[in-house]
Design a protein around this motif. Structure first.
Motif, PDB file in Angstrom:
ATOM      1  N   VAL A 123       0.838  -1.208   0.000  1.00 31.64           N
ATOM      2  CA  VAL A 123       0.000   0.000   0.000  1.00 31.64           C
ATOM      3  C   VAL A 123       0.871   1.255   0.000  1.00 31.64           C
ATOM      4  CG1 VAL A 123      -1.645   1.361   1.353  1.00 31.64           C
ATOM      5  CG2 VAL A 123      -1.981  -1.096   1.092  1.00 31.64           C
ATOM      6  N   LEU A 124       1.841   1.298   0.924  1.00 33.61           N
ATOM      7  CA  LEU A 124       2.706   2.474   1.014  1.00 33.61           C
ATOM      8  C   LEU A 124       3.595   2.608  -0.219  1.00 33.61           C
ATOM      9  CD1 LEU A 124       3.721   2.306   4.794  1.00 33.61           C
ATOM     10  CD2 LEU A 124       1.974   3.728   3.710  1.00 33.61           C
ATOM     11  N   GLY A 125       4.038   1.484  -0.747  1.00 31.22           N
ATOM     12  CA  GLY A 125       4.880   1.536  -1.938  1.00 31.22           C
ATOM     13  C   GLY A 125       4.135   2.095  -3.143  1.00 31.22           C
ATOM     14  N   VAL A 126       2.927   1.600  -3.380  1.00 31.39           N
ATOM     15  CA  VAL A 126       2.129   2.084  -4.504  1.00 31.39           C
ATOM     16  C   VAL A 126       1.763   3.550  -4.304  1.00 31.39           C
ATOM     17  CG1 VAL A 126      -0.099   1.858  -5.675  1.00 31.39           C
ATOM     18  CG2 VAL A 126       1.251  -0.170  -5.145  1.00 31.39           C
TER      19      VAL A 126
ATOM     20  N   LEU B 151      12.630   9.663  -9.231  1.00 28.32           N
ATOM     21  CA  LEU B 151      11.579   9.624  -8.218  1.00 28.32           C
ATOM     22  C   LEU B 151      10.840   8.292  -8.243  1.00 28.32           C
ATOM     23  CD1 LEU B 151       9.995  13.193  -8.444  1.00 28.32           C
ATOM     24  CD2 LEU B 151      11.537  12.325  -6.706  1.00 28.32           C
ATOM     25  N   GLY B 152      10.541   7.801  -9.452  1.00 32.19           N
ATOM     26  CA  GLY B 152       9.849   6.520  -9.566  1.00 32.19           C
ATOM     27  C   GLY B 152      10.691   5.375  -9.041  1.00 32.19           C
ATOM     28  N   SER B 153      12.009   5.443  -9.274  1.00 29.45           N
ATOM     29  CA  SER B 153      12.899   4.389  -8.777  1.00 29.45           C
ATOM     30  C   SER B 153      12.951   4.382  -7.260  1.00 29.45           C
ATOM     31  CB  SER B 153      14.310   4.581  -9.350  1.00 29.45           C
ATOM     32  OG  SER B 153      14.285   4.538 -10.759  1.00 29.45           O
ATOM     33  N   ILE B 154      12.999   5.589  -6.671  1.00 26.14           N
ATOM     34  CA  ILE B 154      13.010   5.672  -5.213  1.00 26.14           C
ATOM     35  C   ILE B 154      11.721   5.088  -4.642  1.00 26.14           C
ATOM     36  CG2 ILE B 154      12.981   7.278  -3.260  1.00 26.14           C
ATOM     37  CD1 ILE B 154      14.771   9.132  -4.935  1.00 26.14           C
ATOM     38  N   ALA B 155      10.599   5.444  -5.261  1.00 27.26           N
ATOM     39  CA  ALA B 155       9.323   4.906  -4.800  1.00 27.26           C
ATOM     40  C   ALA B 155       9.253   3.401  -5.026  1.00 27.26           C
ATOM     41  CB  ALA B 155       8.183   5.605  -5.515  1.00 27.26           C
ATOM     42  N   GLY B 156       9.881   2.914  -6.117  1.00 24.93           N
ATOM     43  CA  GLY B 156       9.875   1.484  -6.395  1.00 24.93           C
ATOM     44  C   GLY B 156      10.571   0.669  -5.328  1.00 24.93           C
ATOM     45  N   ILE B 157      11.519   1.293  -4.623  1.00 21.41           N
ATOM     46  CA  ILE B 157      12.188   0.588  -3.526  1.00 21.41           C
ATOM     47  C   ILE B 157      11.178   0.202  -2.453  1.00 21.41           C
ATOM     48  CG2 ILE B 157      13.911   0.851  -1.693  1.00 21.41           C
ATOM     49  CD1 ILE B 157      15.502   2.637  -3.581  1.00 21.41           C
ATOM     50  N   SER B 158      10.192   1.072  -2.218  1.00 15.41           N
ATOM     51  CA  SER B 158       9.148   0.757  -1.241  1.00 15.41           C
ATOM     52  C   SER B 158       8.371  -0.481  -1.663  1.00 15.41           C
ATOM     53  CB  SER B 158       8.196   1.941  -1.096  1.00 15.41           C
ATOM     54  OG  SER B 158       8.876   3.097  -0.686  1.00 15.41           O
TER      55      SER B 158
ATOM     56  N   GLY C 232      -3.558  -4.621  -2.002  1.00 14.47           N
ATOM     57  CA  GLY C 232      -2.705  -3.546  -1.492  1.00 14.47           C
ATOM     58  C   GLY C 232      -2.463  -2.480  -2.537  1.00 14.47           C
ATOM     59  N   GLY C 233      -2.318  -2.917  -3.806  1.00 15.52           N
ATOM     60  CA  GLY C 233      -2.118  -1.951  -4.881  1.00 15.52           C
ATOM     61  C   GLY C 233      -3.319  -1.047  -5.091  1.00 15.52           C
ATOM     62  N   ILE C 234      -4.527  -1.618  -5.038  1.00 14.86           N
ATOM     63  CA  ILE C 234      -5.745  -0.820  -5.231  1.00 14.86           C
ATOM     64  C   ILE C 234      -5.905   0.201  -4.107  1.00 14.86           C
ATOM     65  CG2 ILE C 234      -8.268  -0.928  -5.304  1.00 14.86           C
ATOM     66  CD1 ILE C 234      -7.938  -3.670  -6.677  1.00 14.86           C
ATOM     67  N   VAL C 235      -5.708  -0.261  -2.863  1.00 11.78           N
ATOM     68  CA  VAL C 235      -5.790   0.668  -1.724  1.00 11.78           C
ATOM     69  C   VAL C 235      -4.692   1.727  -1.830  1.00 11.78           C
ATOM     70  CG1 VAL C 235      -5.631   0.863   0.785  1.00 11.78           C
ATOM     71  CG2 VAL C 235      -6.851  -1.067  -0.240  1.00 11.78           C
ATOM     72  N   GLY C 236      -3.503   1.305  -2.267  1.00 11.54           N
ATOM     73  CA  GLY C 236      -2.390   2.254  -2.418  1.00 11.54           C
ATOM     74  C   GLY C 236      -2.667   3.315  -3.454  1.00 11.54           C
ATOM     75  N   VAL C 237      -3.350   2.951  -4.560  1.00 16.99           N
ATOM     76  CA  VAL C 237      -3.704   3.935  -5.590  1.00 16.99           C
ATOM     77  C   VAL C 237      -4.631   4.994  -5.012  1.00 16.99           C
ATOM     78  CG1 VAL C 237      -5.030   4.258  -7.703  1.00 16.99           C
ATOM     79  CG2 VAL C 237      -3.320   2.462  -7.588  1.00 16.99           C
TER      80      VAL C 237
ATOM     81  N   GLY D 202      -2.632   7.103  -2.639  1.00 14.13           N
ATOM     82  CA  GLY D 202      -1.673   7.929  -3.367  1.00 14.13           C
ATOM     83  C   GLY D 202      -2.322   9.115  -4.046  1.00 14.13           C
ATOM     84  N   ILE D 203      -3.511   8.906  -4.648  1.00 14.71           N
ATOM     85  CA  ILE D 203      -4.212  10.009  -5.303  1.00 14.71           C
ATOM     86  C   ILE D 203      -4.595  11.081  -4.293  1.00 14.71           C
ATOM     87  CG2 ILE D 203      -6.344  10.630  -6.519  1.00 14.71           C
ATOM     88  CD1 ILE D 203      -6.148   7.953  -7.983  1.00 14.71           C
ATOM     89  N   GLY D 204      -5.089  10.639  -3.125  1.00 11.53           N
ATOM     90  CA  GLY D 204      -5.440  11.604  -2.078  1.00 11.53           C
ATOM     91  C   GLY D 204      -4.229  12.378  -1.590  1.00 11.53           C
ATOM     92  N   LEU D 205      -3.111  11.669  -1.362  1.00  5.92           N
ATOM     93  CA  LEU D 205      -1.893  12.343  -0.898  1.00  5.92           C
ATOM     94  C   LEU D 205      -1.333  13.274  -1.965  1.00  5.92           C
ATOM     95  CD1 LEU D 205      -0.034   9.439   0.974  1.00  5.92           C
ATOM     96  CD2 LEU D 205      -1.141  11.440   1.983  1.00  5.92           C
TER      97      LEU D 205
END
Length: 432
Positions: free
Chosen positions: A37-40, A310-317, A368-373, A376-379
């Motif tokens: 969730v946090l990663g996505v 930025l995407g690579s850093i987020a991909g680490i999550s 987790g991906g759906i919840v993360g999306v 992420g949109i809200g954040l």
């Protein structure tokens, strides 16, 4: 309906078993999915911020146009000459340069001059230092400057050398805090002579990356636009300034020429031709040439690299979330060894066991991906509001994030699934 495609039971059954297993351990499932969730969410936010920054930077350059070339006058480093005890510094583009550009380079479709300098403008007891910009009638339109009141500079104003002006929003507010400026006069102060101009329009708030030739200030709010020919005839080409009791004069005919080319393909060779002309008539290097098309391409490359980082850093999550799934699923295999033995004894094949554990891993990462999306949109909207940039979420970024999450879940489930499938049924039944 028979014509509707049906999902094979060999896919449905493992998913049902996986859902039951995950539902039986809700807290563990929630904590395991939290990494995904946090990663996505971080991927969505990072890509949104990167897109917003890219949009903002490119928009400023695109305002100038891809078929535009800018020639700007710059002060040379040599010492000014003396004329009757007064320092005189003559530099930059001239009216002859403008004529040469229009007549000798066939790919040029238009060459628009402007002149800029700083002066104090007064209305009664209110005064303000502004950028005075002498412009042609199409300048405001070319730079996407809208008006909130009155009208812009027209061809008749330029032809008749009319003493009219369009004020920027900040200038109008400072000089006329309680009055409508349209139709009222402002005084342009100068050491040699002050001149009155009638306000005919007020520009909407605007900031552009394209500033004048001799100013790093890109604020188009503290400005006063006047007709180019009015500036040329009524104010002359020599600008007098007074500092510490001494006078100095700058001779500047044109601050900037905006050259427009008919085709993008002609921009490079036109820029070379302009550079050759400038080198021939300006050996003092008091004219610079910039090509927004080149700046645009460099900005796009920089922003693409920025977004990739930025995407690579987020991909680490996401990677960390995948490692969490591997750990939990391996622990689950050990915990459910007896269950696996019973299923094998009842006829379940190795691939059935592997399919169940793979299904659980994919369900974990997919949910987790759906919840993360959604998170992420809200954040992204919150972050964009804080940093003052527009929220830009491309359709591909949530799809990419969920797709990567599913792939991470699938890969993370392979090792636990293989281990579960290879358990010996007899040894598994003996496990307590």
């Amino acid at each position: 309906m028979k014509f509707l495609p049906t999902i094979p039971s060999r896919f449905v059954h493992p998913l049902k078993l996986g859902l039951r297993s995950l539902a039986a351990h809700r807290l563990r499932t929630l904590l395991t999915a939290l990494g995904i969730v946090l990663g996505v969410a971080s991927v969505i936010v990072m890509l949104a911020v990167g897109e917003a920054a890219r949009y903002q930077a490119l928009k400023q350059l695109e305002d100038l146009g891809a078929t535009t070339i800018l020639l700007r006058s710059v002060k040379p480093t040599d010492e000014p000459t003396q004329r009757q005890g007064v320092d005189l510094l003559a530099y930059g583009l001239t009216f002859r340069d403008l004529d040469r550009i229009r007549s000798t380079i066939p790919t040029v479709t238009a060459a628009t001059p402007m002149r800029e300098y700083r002066k104090t403008v007064r209305n009664l007891d209110k005064k303000m230092e502004v950028r005075v910009i002498g412009v042609t009638p199409d300048f405001l339109r070319q730079h996407n400057i809208r008006l909130t009141a009155g009208r812009g500079i027209e061809g008749g104003d330029d032809e008749s050398f009319a003493p009219v002006a369009v004020l920027g929003s900040a200038a109008a507010e400072t000089l006329f805090p309680t009055q409508d400026p349209i139709g009222r006069a402002v005084t342009l102060e100068s050491p040699d002579r002050s001149r009155a101009f009638t306000v005919i329009g007020v520009a909407a708030p605007k900031t552009l990356a394209a500033a004048g030739a001799d100013s790093g200030d890109a604020d188009f709010n503290k400005v006063m636009f006047i007709p180019f020919q009015t500036d040329r005839v009524r104010l002359g080409v020599e600008l007098m300034t007074q500092k510490a009791g001494s006078f100095s004069v700058e001779k500047l005919e044109v601050s900037q020429v905006t050259v427009r080319v008919g085709d993008v393909a002609d921009v490079p060779r036109t820029a070379k031709a302009l550079q050759s002309l400038v080198d021939q008539f300006h050996p003092r290097k008091d004219v610079t040439i910039s090509v927004p098309l080149d700046l645009l391409r460099k900005a796009e490359e920089t922003q693409r690299l920025f977004t990739l980082i930025l995407g690579s850093i987020a991909g680490i999550s996401l990677l960390v979330g995948g490692i969490g799934i591997v750990n939990i699923m391996l622990a689950t295999v050990t915990e459910r060894t007896r269950e696996i033995g019973i299923r094998r004894a009842l006829g379940a094949r190795q691939r059935d066991i592997a399919a169940q554990f793979l299904a659980e891993a994919v369900l974990l990462s997919g949910c987790g991906g759906i919840v993360g999306v959604a998170l992420g949109i809200g954040l992204a909207f919150v972050v964009s509001g804080v940093i003052g940039l527009p929220t830009i979420i491309r359709l591909w970024s949530p799809l990419l994030a969920v797709g990567v999450a599913l792939v991470v879940g699938l890969i993370s489930g392979v090792l636990p699934a293989r281990r579960a499938a290879r358990l010996d049924p007899v040894e598994a039944l003996r496990h307590v």
